[in-house]
Scaffold this motif. Structure first.
Motif, PDB file in Angstrom:
ATOM      1  N   ILE A 150       0.856  -1.194   0.000  1.00 16.33           N
ATOM      2  CA  ILE A 150       0.000   0.000   0.000  1.00 16.33           C
ATOM      3  C   ILE A 150       0.879   1.226   0.000  1.00 16.33           C
ATOM      4  N   THR A 151       0.215   2.360  -0.280  1.00 18.34           N
ATOM      5  CA  THR A 151       0.849   3.661  -0.053  1.00 18.34           C
ATOM      6  C   THR A 151      -0.118   4.468   0.806  1.00 18.34           C
ATOM      7  N   THR A 152       0.393   5.314   1.644  1.00 16.81           N
ATOM      8  CA  THR A 152      -0.428   6.002   2.662  1.00 16.81           C
ATOM      9  C   THR A 152      -0.333   7.512   2.492  1.00 16.81           C
ATOM     10  N   ILE A 153      -1.525   8.175   2.664  1.00 13.88           N
ATOM     11  CA  ILE A 153      -1.580   9.645   2.674  1.00 13.88           C
ATOM     12  C   ILE A 153      -1.791  10.071   4.132  1.00 13.88           C
ATOM     13  N   LEU A 154      -0.978  10.980   4.619  1.00 13.71           N
ATOM     14  CA  LEU A 154      -1.064  11.423   6.009  1.00 13.71           C
ATOM     15  C   LEU A 154      -1.287  12.927   6.074  1.00 13.71           C
ATOM     16  N   HIS A 155      -2.275  13.298   6.907  1.00 14.47           N
ATOM     17  CA  HIS A 155      -2.553  14.717   7.177  1.00 14.47           C
ATOM     18  C   HIS A 155      -2.679  14.942   8.691  1.00 14.47           C
ATOM     19  N   GLY A 156      -2.283  16.084   9.112  1.00 13.78           N
ATOM     20  CA  GLY A 156      -2.462  16.435  10.508  1.00 13.78           C
ATOM     21  C   GLY A 156      -3.867  16.992  10.766  1.00 13.78           C
ATOM     22  N   ILE A 157      -4.368  16.784  11.997  1.00 14.18           N
ATOM     23  CA  ILE A 157      -5.675  17.332  12.429  1.00 14.18           C
ATOM     24  C   ILE A 157      -5.368  18.460  13.411  1.00 14.18           C
ATOM     25  N   TYR A 158      -5.850  19.612  13.088  1.00 13.43           N
ATOM     26  CA  TYR A 158      -5.512  20.795  13.887  1.00 13.43           C
ATOM     27  C   TYR A 158      -6.780  21.312  14.581  1.00 13.43           C
ATOM     28  N   THR A 159      -6.612  21.679  15.850  1.00 16.68           N
ATOM     29  CA  THR A 159      -7.682  22.312  16.625  1.00 16.68           C
ATOM     30  C   THR A 159      -7.175  23.672  17.070  1.00 16.68           C
ATOM     31  N   ASP A 160      -7.872  24.720  16.582  1.00 16.78           N
ATOM     32  CA  ASP A 160      -7.441  26.092  16.870  1.00 16.78           C
ATOM     33  C   ASP A 160      -5.984  26.307  16.505  1.00 16.78           C
ATOM     34  N   GLY A 161      -5.601  25.708  15.394  1.00 19.96           N
ATOM     35  CA  GLY A 161      -4.243  25.896  14.891  1.00 19.96           C
ATOM     36  C   GLY A 161      -3.208  25.023  15.547  1.00 19.96           C
ATOM     37  N   THR A 162      -3.650  24.168  16.468  1.00 21.05           N
ATOM     38  CA  THR A 162      -2.693  23.297  17.160  1.00 21.05           C
ATOM     39  C   THR A 162      -2.912  21.857  16.706  1.00 21.05           C
ATOM     40  N   LEU A 163      -1.798  21.162  16.405  1.00 21.74           N
ATOM     41  CA  LEU A 163      -1.885  19.774  15.988  1.00 21.74           C
ATOM     42  C   LEU A 163      -2.437  18.942  17.125  1.00 21.74           C
ATOM     43  N   SER A 164      -3.550  18.254  16.846  1.00 18.81           N
ATOM     44  CA  SER A 164      -4.181  17.469  17.896  1.00 18.81           C
ATOM     45  C   SER A 164      -4.331  16.008  17.508  1.00 18.81           C
ATOM     46  N   GLY A 165      -4.095  15.691  16.226  1.00 15.59           N
ATOM     47  CA  GLY A 165      -4.232  14.294  15.823  1.00 15.59           C
ATOM     48  C   GLY A 165      -3.671  14.058  14.420  1.00 15.59           C
ATOM     49  N   LEU A 166      -3.896  12.844  13.947  1.00 14.21           N
ATOM     50  CA  LEU A 166      -3.320  12.443  12.657  1.00 14.21           C
ATOM     51  C   LEU A 166      -4.320  11.557  11.922  1.00 14.21           C
ATOM     52  N   LEU A 167      -4.533  11.874  10.603  1.00 17.44           N
ATOM     53  CA  LEU A 167      -5.423  11.073   9.772  1.00 17.44           C
ATOM     54  C   LEU A 167      -4.583  10.402   8.677  1.00 17.44           C
ATOM     55  N   MET A 168      -4.732   9.101   8.581  1.00 21.12           N
ATOM     56  CA  MET A 168      -4.028   8.389   7.530  1.00 21.12           C
ATOM     57  C   MET A 168      -5.022   7.643   6.653  1.00 21.12           C
ATOM     58  N   ALA A 169      -4.685   7.590   5.336  1.00 21.69           N
ATOM     59  CA  ALA A 169      -5.532   6.888   4.373  1.00 21.69           C
ATOM     60  C   ALA A 169      -4.655   5.939   3.569  1.00 21.69           C
ATOM     61  N   ASP A 170      -4.968   4.640   3.665  1.00 18.36           N
ATOM     62  CA  ASP A 170      -4.208   3.633   2.906  1.00 18.36           C
ATOM     63  C   ASP A 170      -4.850   3.423   1.543  1.00 18.36           C
ATOM     64  N   ILE A 171      -3.985   3.418   0.509  1.00 16.20           N
ATOM     65  CA  ILE A 171      -4.468   3.133  -0.848  1.00 16.20           C
ATOM     66  C   ILE A 171      -3.733   1.894  -1.326  1.00 16.20           C
ATOM     67  N   GLU A 172      -4.488   0.863  -1.689  1.00 14.06           N
ATOM     68  CA  GLU A 172      -3.859  -0.341  -2.224  1.00 14.06           C
ATOM     69  C   GLU A 172      -3.207  -0.025  -3.579  1.00 14.06           C
ATOM     70  N   THR A 173      -1.989  -0.548  -3.780  1.00 12.02           N
ATOM     71  CA  THR A 173      -1.323  -0.314  -5.068  1.00 12.02           C
ATOM     72  C   THR A 173      -2.070  -0.977  -6.213  1.00 12.02           C
ATOM     73  N   GLY A 174      -2.967  -1.910  -5.878  1.00 11.14           N
ATOM     74  CA  GLY A 174      -3.761  -2.558  -6.918  1.00 11.14           C
ATOM     75  C   GLY A 174      -4.575  -1.558  -7.716  1.00 11.14           C
ATOM     76  N   THR A 175      -5.034  -0.486  -7.057  1.00 10.89           N
ATOM     77  CA  THR A 175      -5.802   0.541  -7.766  1.00 10.89           C
ATOM     78  C   THR A 175      -4.934   1.205  -8.826  1.00 10.89           C
ATOM     79  N   LEU A 176      -3.703   1.550  -8.427  1.00  7.72           N
ATOM     80  CA  LEU A 176      -2.773   2.152  -9.392  1.00  7.72           C
ATOM     81  C   LEU A 176      -2.342   1.125 -10.440  1.00  7.72           C
ATOM     82  N   GLN A 177      -2.256  -0.164 -10.006  1.00  5.85           N
ATOM     83  CA  GLN A 177      -1.892  -1.224 -10.936  1.00  5.85           C
ATOM     84  C   GLN A 177      -2.908  -1.308 -12.072  1.00  5.85           C
TER      85      GLN A 177
END
Length: 819
Positions: A150-177
């Motif tokens: 897989i390949t993963t997309i990562l973004h930070g979650i910010y609350t009032d401009g402060t990093l409070s968490g992390l969101l990750m999204a896995d994409i199977e390479t099969g889709t790109l295949q």
């Protein structure tokens, strides 16, 4: 087959057609294939650009969706079930997401679309984000949830401009295949996608995707399994992999390096199986702090150029058809053109067989008609000149006498009759004496006129009925058939001698000439022409040795003597290789008995002939030129002996070496002497050269210059056998000699009477007046020794003291005198 002109013409034209067709085909193929290949590169580049745009758009959309989810209002503070609902709705709307997960900053998962919650603080992508605080698309790696790449997309979650968490999204390479597999620009084309680290994201060989082939490190990662087929994981839940090396061609490595460096372009590479490919490559920029991916679009070169090969095959078949048609037309045309030439060939064949009455049809007005007319004229001239040509073939150009060819024909006919008892006769072999001196001093024109006159005198002597032939140079042969007795042969030979021995007048110059004649009688002396000439030649040389200006009958021993000389000469050629030559040394003494030197005397102990006398083999060495290598060897041996004496502190004892005329006139004689003395490591004064008066006569001026060089170098010189040659006072005064050796013939007669003693005394006084050391050779008795002492001789050499002895005996001979 190609001997006839018509065939040659057909072959040449066909060859030119083949050459033209081949040239056109090769040039066309080169130009069209080059242009076609450029278009294929362009198409691949366009395909690569379109596919890259699709991938950029796809990954950009996925990145944007993940970013929007991360920016969902206060998503971090929502209840886990609410969070999970939002994530599941997103995957339903965007099914290319395999998994969406929310993380706290400590790595704890708060919600995920599937699977159990876990802590991922130790995962490499979590650490990378927490370190850089930048959203990114990860490299390809194995999913913990699905064990698939897989390949993963990562973004930070910010609350009032402060990093409070992390969101990750896995994409199977099969889709790109699937996206890459849908690409195709025709048969043999495909593409593959690499992430920012060089790991395969999509490839037609799905094993390369599954095993994470890394084209940058040239390694692949293989998931390890237990005996039940389950993937092995460490205590943190990470898959356990093993890296294995793989190989690609260096040309593909170079292209991968270019595209990963951000380059865009086209190129060629070769697979490990030797198949060639053309490709287009470009870098794919990704959003966020992501490393750019790399796309390579490939087209098999054989497939790309299959169209050109098909066209080429068709052109070849068309060309072959044109060639066959051209060959048929050319053969028809060449027959019409060459028929007159065939007639001319037939006519020339008839001429070759002796028919000079043949003629060609010359009515045609073209070049063939002109050629036939000229041919007819040539045949007419041939008929006119045939007689004169036959005369030239069998007659000497200078004297007009029959030549060797005519002589051989006559002898062949005469000997055939002789073998049948129907013919006999006399053969004379005549050689003019000293004609070489006329040529050398007055030129060959004078010599030629002497030869012409000699031919006339021979005819006068033997009569018109005899065949008189000139066989070369100053040699004539007379064949007189009929009575074959020694009396008649003697009379004819004597008449020839008397006719030839006379004064010849040429251009106001007068030459006294003579001849030597060998006489044979056939069939008594032989019934083969070649044998008769050989025997007559031997008899002629016997006449020359008898003093010239005479004739001599052939005797059986003459050929035997010639044969022995030849065999001795052949044996002498191998004598040095077989080490059959050796030196004896005869000491030279003062009148008081002290040794002053040795004369080196050459000896030959042949394996075939035993011990051969120097009087027999040295003249043969002179005649054959073998005296040069033999003389060089003698000098080397003498210098070696001199070196040995010097090591015994006897440098004052010189070694005398005899020098032949051939050695003296050689251009490199002085250089050879210098090199030999230098290599032996002796002083030049340890060597003395003995030269006879006859050696000096051949080239007086040149010899004097060389001898002067040797004397200047320090070599001493002796005039050998004085009294037997010219004994010129001028020579004694002009030559740089230091020693005079009186010949043994004077010693033999010194006891005969007062006159002989006075003669030897006069020679000694003359030598002393010129400052020369006098050596008496061949002294054999005490009486001779006493007389020489009385008349003031300096040195003695002869059997009275010692005969020539081997080197070791010479050493022992001298040692008592050293002690």
């Amino acid at each position: 087959m190609f001997g006839l002109i018509r065939h040659q013409l057909t072959a040449i034209i066909c060859f030119l057609i083949i050459l033209t067709l081949a040239s056109v085909l090769m040039i066309s193929y080169f130009l069209v294939s080059s242009d076609y290949e450029k278009k294929m590169h362009y198409n691949n580049a366009a395909m690569a650009e379109n596919l890259a745009a699709n991938i950029v758009q796809f990954m950009g959309n996925a990145y944007s969706v993940n970013e929007l989810v991360a920016e969902y209002p206060d998503i971090h503070n929502l209840a886990p079930e609410k969070q999970r609902t939002i994530l599941i709705d997103t995957t339903k709307r965007f099914p290319f997401f395999q998994l969406l997960i929310l993380h706290k900053l400590n790595g704890d998962q708060t919600a995920r679309t599937s699977g159990e919650l876990a802590n991922r603080a130790n995962r490499w992508w979590f650490k990378k984000f927490m370190a850089e605080k930048q959203p990114f698309i990860s490299k390809t790696y194995y999913s913990v949830a699905s064990d698939s790449p897989i390949t993963t997309i990562l973004h930070g979650i910010y609350t009032d401009g402060t990093l409070s968490g992390l969101l990750m999204a896995d994409i199977e390479t099969g889709t790109l295949q699937q996206m890459v597999e849908r690409f195709s620009s025709g048969e043999g084309s495909y593409a593959y996608l690499l992430d920012g680290q060089g790991v395969v994201v999509a490839h037609p060989d799905r094993n390369q995707v599954a095993e994470l082939y890394n084209y940058s490190t040239m390694k692949k990662s293989v998931l390890l399994q237990d005996k039940n087929g389950y993937m092995l994981k460490d205590e943190k839940g990470n898959e356990i992999t093993r890296e294995i090396d793989f190989k690609i061609d260096s040309s593909l490595q170079a292209i991968v390096a270019k595209v990963m460096a951000g380059e865009i372009g086209v190129g060629e590479y070769t697979e490990l199986n030797g198949e060639k490919n053309i490709c287009a490559y470009r870098s794919i920029p990704l959003p966020g702090a992501s490393d750019p991916w790399s796309l390579i679009v490939v087209q098999k070169k054989s497939t790309a150029l299959a169209f050109m090969e098909d066209v080429t095959i068709k052109i070849v078949f068309v060309g072959l058809g044109v060639l066959v048609l051209s060959a048929l037309l050319t053969f028809w045309f060449s027959r019409r053109l060459t028929n007159p030439l065939v007639e001319m060939v037939n006519a020339t064949n008839q001429i070759k067989e002796g028919n000079l009455a043949v003629r060609l049809d010359s009515t045609s007005s073209n070049e063939i008609g002109v050629l036939a007319m000229n041919f007819n004229q040539m045949v007419s001239e041939l008929r006119q000149h045939q007689e004169s040509l036959e005369n030239l073939a069998f007659h000497d150009a200078l004297t007009g006498l029959p030549n060797r060819a005519r002589l051989n024909l006559l002898l062949e006919e005469e000997m055939a009759k002789a073998r049948c008892g129907q013919a006999s006769g006399i053969l004379l072999f005549i050689d003019m004496d000293d004609l070489k001196s006329v040529n050398d001093n007055f030129g060959h024109t004078f010599g030629d006129k002497v030869i012409i006159e000699a031919g006339k005198h021979i005819i006068n002597a033997v009569g018109e009925q005899a065949l008189v032939a000139r066989i070369g140079g100053d040699e004539f042969v007379v064949v007189l058939s009929g009575e074959a007795t020694r009396e008649r042969a003697s009379q004819i030979a004597e008449q020839a001698i008397q006719e030839l021995c006379r004064e010849y007048e040429v251009s106001d110059e007068h030459f006294q000439m003579s001849a030597s004649i060998g006489v044979v009688i056939y069939p008594e002396d032989g019934d083969r022409g070649e044998d008769l000439l050989k025997k007559a030649d031997s008899a002629m040389y016997a006449a020359k040795q008898a003093g010239r200006n005479c004739w001599h009958f052939y005797e059986a021993f003459m050929l035997q003597d010639t044969y022995e000389k030849m065999m001795l000469t052949n044996g002498l050629r191998r004598a040095l290789e077989r080490e059959e030559l050796f030196l004896h040394y005869q000491p030279q003494f003062t009148m008081t008995g002290d040794i002053v030197g040795f004369e080196a005397l050459l000896r030959w102990n042949s394996a075939e002939f035993g011990l051969v006398s120097p009087d027999r083999f040295i003249p043969l060495a002179e005649q054959s030129g073998l005296i040069l290598p033999i003389g060089k060897w003698v000098l080397q041996e003498a210098c070696r002996f001199a070196r040995r004496l010097a090591d015994m502190e006897k440098e004052n004892v010189h070694i005398a070496v005899n020098i032949s005329p051939r050695q003296l006139i050689a251009d490199d004689f002085v250089d050879t002497v210098c090199d030999t003395i230098k290599k032996a490591g002796i002083k030049p004064g340890q060597i003395e050269f003995e030269i006879t008066e006859s050696a000096l006569i051949e080239s007086m001026e040149d010899s004097a210059i060389k001898l002067e060089e040797l004397r200047h170098m320090g070599v001493t010189l002796a005039l050998d056998d004085f009294g037997t040659g010219y004994s010129s006072l001028t020579y004694l005064m002009s030559l740089p000699v230091g020693t005079l050796k009186i010949d043994k013939s004077f010693m033999d007669k010194i006891t005969d009477g007062r006159e002989q003693l006075q003669l030897v005394g006069s020679i000694i006084n003359l030598g002393h007046t010129l400052g020369l050391v006098i050596v008496a050779e061949g002294v054999e008795t005490e009486n001779q020794l006493e007389l020489l002492l009385k008349i003031g001789c300096d040195h003695i050499q002869g059997y009275v003291f010692s005969q020539p002895i081997p080197e070791e005996e010479a050493i022992t001979f001298i040692f008592p005198r050293i002690i």
